[in-house]
Design an enzyme around this catalytic site. Structure first.
Site, PDB file in Angstrom:
ATOM      1  N   TRP A  97      -3.097  -2.554  -1.512  1.00 44.99           N
ATOM      2  CA  TRP A  97      -2.855  -3.985  -1.710  1.00 44.99           C
ATOM      3  C   TRP A  97      -3.690  -4.669  -0.637  1.00 44.99           C
ATOM      4  CZ3 TRP A  97      -0.878  -8.155   1.038  1.00 44.99           C
ATOM      5  CH2 TRP A  97      -0.468  -9.256   0.282  1.00 44.99           C
ATOM      6  N   LYS A 110      11.229 -15.783 -10.831  1.00 40.37           N
ATOM      7  CA  LYS A 110      10.979 -14.691 -11.786  1.00 40.37           C
ATOM      8  C   LYS A 110       9.886 -15.108 -12.765  1.00 40.37           C
ATOM      9  CE  LYS A 110      12.374 -11.969 -10.213  1.00 40.37           C
ATOM     10  NZ  LYS A 110      13.140 -11.955  -9.044  1.00 40.37           N
ATOM     11  N   ASN A 142      -1.793   1.744   6.144  1.00 41.94           N
ATOM     12  CA  ASN A 142      -0.967   0.665   5.625  1.00 41.94           C
ATOM     13  C   ASN A 142      -0.662  -0.231   6.829  1.00 41.94           C
ATOM     14  OD1 ASN A 142       0.931  -0.878   4.384  1.00 41.94           O
ATOM     15  ND2 ASN A 142       2.415   0.762   4.049  1.00 41.94           N
ATOM     16  N   GLY A 143      -0.974  -1.523   6.740  1.00 40.42           N
ATOM     17  CA  GLY A 143      -0.732  -2.414   7.882  1.00 40.42           C
ATOM     18  C   GLY A 143      -1.990  -3.195   8.221  1.00 40.42           C
ATOM     19  N   GLU A 165      15.882 -18.761  -8.319  1.00 38.81           N
ATOM     20  CA  GLU A 165      15.562 -17.376  -8.669  1.00 38.81           C
ATOM     21  C   GLU A 165      14.939 -17.301 -10.073  1.00 38.81           C
ATOM     22  OE1 GLU A 165      15.131 -14.729  -7.237  1.00 38.81           O
ATOM     23  OE2 GLU A 165      15.414 -13.119  -8.684  1.00 38.81           O
ATOM     24  N   GLU A 214       6.313 -15.358 -11.019  1.00 37.25           N
ATOM     25  CA  GLU A 214       5.667 -14.151 -10.494  1.00 37.25           C
ATOM     26  C   GLU A 214       5.212 -13.184 -11.575  1.00 37.25           C
ATOM     27  OE1 GLU A 214       8.131 -11.963  -7.759  1.00 37.25           O
ATOM     28  OE2 GLU A 214       9.862 -12.108  -9.060  1.00 37.25           O
ATOM     29  N   CYS A 258       0.847  -1.192   0.000  1.00 39.08           N
ATOM     30  CA  CYS A 258       0.000   0.000   0.000  1.00 39.08           C
ATOM     31  C   CYS A 258       0.886   1.246   0.000  1.00 39.08           C
ATOM     32  CB  CYS A 258      -0.944   0.099   1.192  1.00 39.08           C
ATOM     33  SG  CYS A 258      -1.984  -1.323   1.422  1.00 39.08           S
ATOM     34  N   HIS A 303      15.141 -37.698  -7.768  1.00 36.95           N
ATOM     35  CA  HIS A 303      14.427 -38.085  -6.553  1.00 36.95           C
ATOM     36  C   HIS A 303      12.959 -37.680  -6.594  1.00 36.95           C
ATOM     37  CE1 HIS A 303      18.165 -39.376  -4.740  1.00 36.95           C
ATOM     38  NE2 HIS A 303      18.705 -38.224  -5.104  1.00 36.95           N
ATOM     39  N   LYS A 359       5.485  -4.414  -4.009  1.00 35.34           N
ATOM     40  CA  LYS A 359       6.945  -4.292  -3.948  1.00 35.34           C
ATOM     41  C   LYS A 359       7.494  -4.467  -2.534  1.00 35.34           C
ATOM     42  CE  LYS A 359      10.916  -3.539  -5.837  1.00 35.34           C
ATOM     43  NZ  LYS A 359      11.455  -4.706  -6.547  1.00 35.34           N
ATOM     44  N   ARG A 384       3.692  -0.279  -5.058  1.00 32.04           N
ATOM     45  CA  ARG A 384       3.508  -0.833  -3.708  1.00 32.04           C
ATOM     46  C   ARG A 384       2.187  -1.578  -3.543  1.00 32.04           C
ATOM     47  NH1 ARG A 384       6.980   1.527   0.241  1.00 32.04           N
ATOM     48  NH2 ARG A 384       5.574   0.747   1.827  1.00 32.04           N
TER      49      ARG A 384
HETATM   50  C1  F6R Z   1      10.721 -11.247  -6.087  1.00 34.98           C
HETATM   51  C2  F6R Z   1      10.601 -10.233  -5.077  1.00 34.98           C
HETATM   52  C3  F6R Z   1      10.267 -10.641  -3.684  1.00 34.98           C
HETATM   53  C4  F6R Z   1      11.177  -9.901  -2.697  1.00 34.98           C
HETATM   54  C5  F6R Z   1      10.766 -10.214  -1.259  1.00 34.98           C
HETATM   55  C6  F6R Z   1      11.690  -9.544  -0.260  1.00 34.98           C
HETATM   56  O1  F6R Z   1      11.033 -10.699  -7.321  1.00 34.98           O
HETATM   57  O2  F6R Z   1      10.753  -9.072  -5.337  1.00 34.98           O
HETATM   58  O3  F6R Z   1      10.384 -12.015  -3.517  1.00 34.98           O
HETATM   59  O4  F6R Z   1      12.495 -10.284  -2.931  1.00 34.98           O
HETATM   60  O5  F6R Z   1       9.459  -9.773  -1.040  1.00 34.98           O
HETATM   61  O6  F6R Z   1      11.707  -8.162  -0.434  1.00 34.98           O
HETATM   62  P1  F6R Z   1      12.832  -7.266   0.200  1.00 34.98           P
HETATM   63  O7  F6R Z   1      14.120  -7.623  -0.458  1.00 34.98           O
HETATM   64  O8  F6R Z   1      12.410  -5.861  -0.092  1.00 34.98           O
HETATM   65  O9  F6R Z   1      12.866  -7.565   1.666  1.00 34.98           O
END
Ligand code: F6R
Length: 606
Positions: free
Chosen positions: A74, A483, A98-99, A479, A486, A2, A502, A601, A27
């Site tokens: 969000w 990517k 927010n929260g 990773e 998501e 948010c 396995h 984010k 956000r």
């Molecule tokens: C994936 C992604 C999330 C963040 C995770 C931690 O692309 O962006 O998995 O890596 O939410 O976020 P931070 O690094 O901001 O603590």
């Protein structure tokens, strides 16, 4: 999670709020709204969906006022619809939040018994009613009383129509920053919202509140104790948070990596000594030599960077490392012994699970070191010492450049710790010489973007994808899979290549693309075997190999090459084609790359 924006003292309040919301949209983006104090009353506009929907609904003639608050959401409590969008209003009180208010159910019953009527399913509306309930002509007092009875996390901005030149902000667990202007003051969950208006900011800490009026700012604790806060200067520019000609922020950020990796190591390498200097690590050589164990705490992509760090630190610093999901760490009884160092990795510096895990580690006596991107973020401020990764603002929700910068910092740390014990100056020098070549090598991988797009076209319609890697490239398999899932919503899994037999091998058939990271290293022959196992079952193989490789290339359906470097530095190259592969697939499928569904984010709720 948010975004909050507030402004007081500007005749253009509504347009400043809209502009701020657009900068904060990463956000959260399932609904948005704003309220403006006008001579004709408080004007409230809310819409489901992205900010463009809100913008289309604004009637500028009705929004003539100098004070207002806005929010991009969000969803946590209640579906993402117009009614649940913020601001929430109770009488003359308006609130963005927010929260999560954890005791909202009990509060709602009490307020309902007193005659309050609720229209939304949100916890935020409960807080708006609570403030109104306490209001007797003094908004500051009403907010303090209300926050005294709520449990949970919040970053809030509150207005009251009878005090139309006043915004109150308060935080516990969710970030808030005040922008100091001349005759105009700002409040936001992220400095990006106020860039272009002011560079003078005050970061609120947990338990603090602020009153903003056109003529000034006043900070106290939520318990009404006076506090003096330092004004800080923002050093980055507006163009760093704009797309710069790229179609998406994510693509821009992928292509920025030669520069951002360079920025991460710039000024930190000590030529001629094979050593590094990380200014924020306030540990003496004696303390560095006496680290007995490292625990890395992080979530998501940052957790994957931590896994790469585990390989680097164990190899070069000879210190045992555990990498923990922050969310798990904080809810068990972690054993912290003397000599334990916790590395807390977070791009945003605001992820609540990571923040709480860090607090738990501190409580148990660990030395805590933050690795963050966001200057002034809560983790940066609360960790005892730390290192900024200097990747610049990351706006695309899928993390890319922050990952490679985090790994770069962990590589520097491995050398720093190693040089305090057994790593020789020659070896350190050689490693650093290879490290500084990486930005140019990353560029060579980026130059293959069009070829990677062609491979993406072949697989964009698939439903599943498997990623395999070994050793330091196993986290890169994780990773790459993250990517892809998501941003393209294709189900993807990452595995250590040897684990395939396995279980996951049962999935292999002609419809299962398998991305194999098979760079030249000690386990190369083993991975050749794994590739043959996939091929024998008609799986489709996309391999990431070292330039000049012919053996795995001959077994693969598609080949992407990366230049040769030291084995332990290869993750910084091998991750690039996987970022591009995921990006191109998502674009081909028509997905919203920068704002994928259900994500945000900075994850500031548990
Ligand atoms: C994936 C992604 C999330 C963040 C995770 C931690 O692309 O962006 O998995 O890596 O939410 O976020 P931070 O690094 O901001 O603590």
């Amino acid at each position: 999670m948010c975004g909050i924006v507030g402004v007081v003292g500007s005749p253009n309040a509504a347009s400043i709020l809209l502009e701020g919301l657009k900068r904060l949209e990463y956000r959260g983006y399932d609904s948005a709204g704003m309220v403006i104090m006008t001579p004709d009353g408080q004007q409230l506009v809310k819409e489901k969906g992205k900010i463009v929907n809100l913008e289309a609904a604004l009637n500028w003639d009705e929004l003539k006022g100098t004070c207002g608050i806005a929010h991009t959401r969000w969803a946590t409590h209640g579906a993402p619809n117009q009614i649940n969008a913020h601001p929430h209003v109770s009488g003359k009180v308006a609130l963005v939040h927010n929260g999560i208010i954890e005791n909202q159910k009990a509060l709602k019953i009490q307020l309902t018994n007193k005659g309050h009527e609720f229209v939304s399913q949100t916890d935020t509306e409960v807080l708006a009613h609570l403030i109104e309930d306490f209001y007797d002509g003094d908004l500051v007092k009403a907010v303090q009383l209300a926050l005294g009875v709520v449990d949970g996390a919040f970053g809030i901005a509150v207005t009251h129509l009878d005090e139309p030149d006043l915004i109150i902000g308060a935080r516990r667990g969710s970030p808030l920053v005040v922008g100091v202007g001349e005759g105009v003051n700002y409040l936001a969950s992220d400095v990006a919202a106020m860039m272009g208006h002011t560079r003078q900011v005050i970061y609120l800490d947990d338990g603090e509140m602020v009153t903003l009026r056109p003529e000034g700012i006043h900070t106290t604790t939520i318990d009404n104790e006076e506090i003096t806060k330092e004004i800080q200067e923002i050093t980055w520019d507006l163009d760093q948070i704009q797309k710069g000609g790229y179609e998406h922020f994510m693509l821009k950020e992928i292509f920025e990596q030669p520069q951002t990796i360079r920025d991460s190591f710039r000024g930190r390498i000590l030529p001629g000594t094979g050593d590094v200097k990380l200014g924020g690590i306030e540990l003496t050589d004696w303390e560095l030599r006496n680290i007995r164990r490292i625990i890395i705490l992080a979530c998501g992509t940052s957790w994957h960077a931590g896994l790469v760090g585990e390989y680097l630190l164990e190899e070069y610093a000879h210190i045992p490392v555990e990498v923990e999901y922050a969310s798990e760490f904080r809810y068990r009884s972690p054993i912290i012994e003397p000599g334990t160092l916790c590395l807390v990795i977070s791009q945003s510096g605001e992820t609540i699970d990571t923040l709480e895990a860090m607090r738990e580690a501190k409580r148990k006596g660990a030395k805590v070191l933050g690795i963050t991107n966001t200057v002034g973020s809560t983790i940066a401020r609360e960790s005892e010492c730390g290192v900024y990764i200097h990747a610049g603002p990351e706006i695309g929700v899928a993390s890319t450049k922050a990952f490679t910068s985090q790994v770069t910092i962990l590589a520097l740390m491995a050398i720093l710790f190693g040089r305090r014990t057994h790593l020789s100056a020659d070896r350190g020098t050689q490693m650093l010489q290879e490290l500084v070549k990486l930005p140019d090598l990353v560029q060579k991988v980026l130059d293959q973007s069009d070829a990677i797009k062609q491979i993406a076209e072949v697989y964009a319609g698939h439903k599943n994808c498997l990623y395999l890697g070994r050793g330091v490239n196993f986290p890169i398999a994780l990773e790459g899979a993250l990517k892809l899932k998501e941003i393209s919503y294709i189900h993807a899994e990452g595995y250590p290549a040897a684990e395939m037999k396995h279980g996951p091998i049962a999935l292999i058939d002609p419809d299962m693309p398998v991305v194999v990271i098979a760079t030249k290293d000690g386990s190369y022959d083993k991975i050749v075997g794994n590739v043959q196992e996939v091929r024998a079952r008609d799986g489709k193989i996309i391999s990431i190999v070292t330039e000049g490789d012919t053996e795995i290339a001959a077994l693969s359906d598609h080949v992407i090459t990366i230049p040769e470097t030291m084995n332990f530095w290869t993750p910084l190259l091998s991750v690039i084609p996987l970022q591009l592969f995921a990006y191109h697939i998502a674009v081909i499928r028509g997905e919203d790359v920068d704002q994928p569904r259900n994500l945000a984010k900075a994850v500031t709720v548990e």
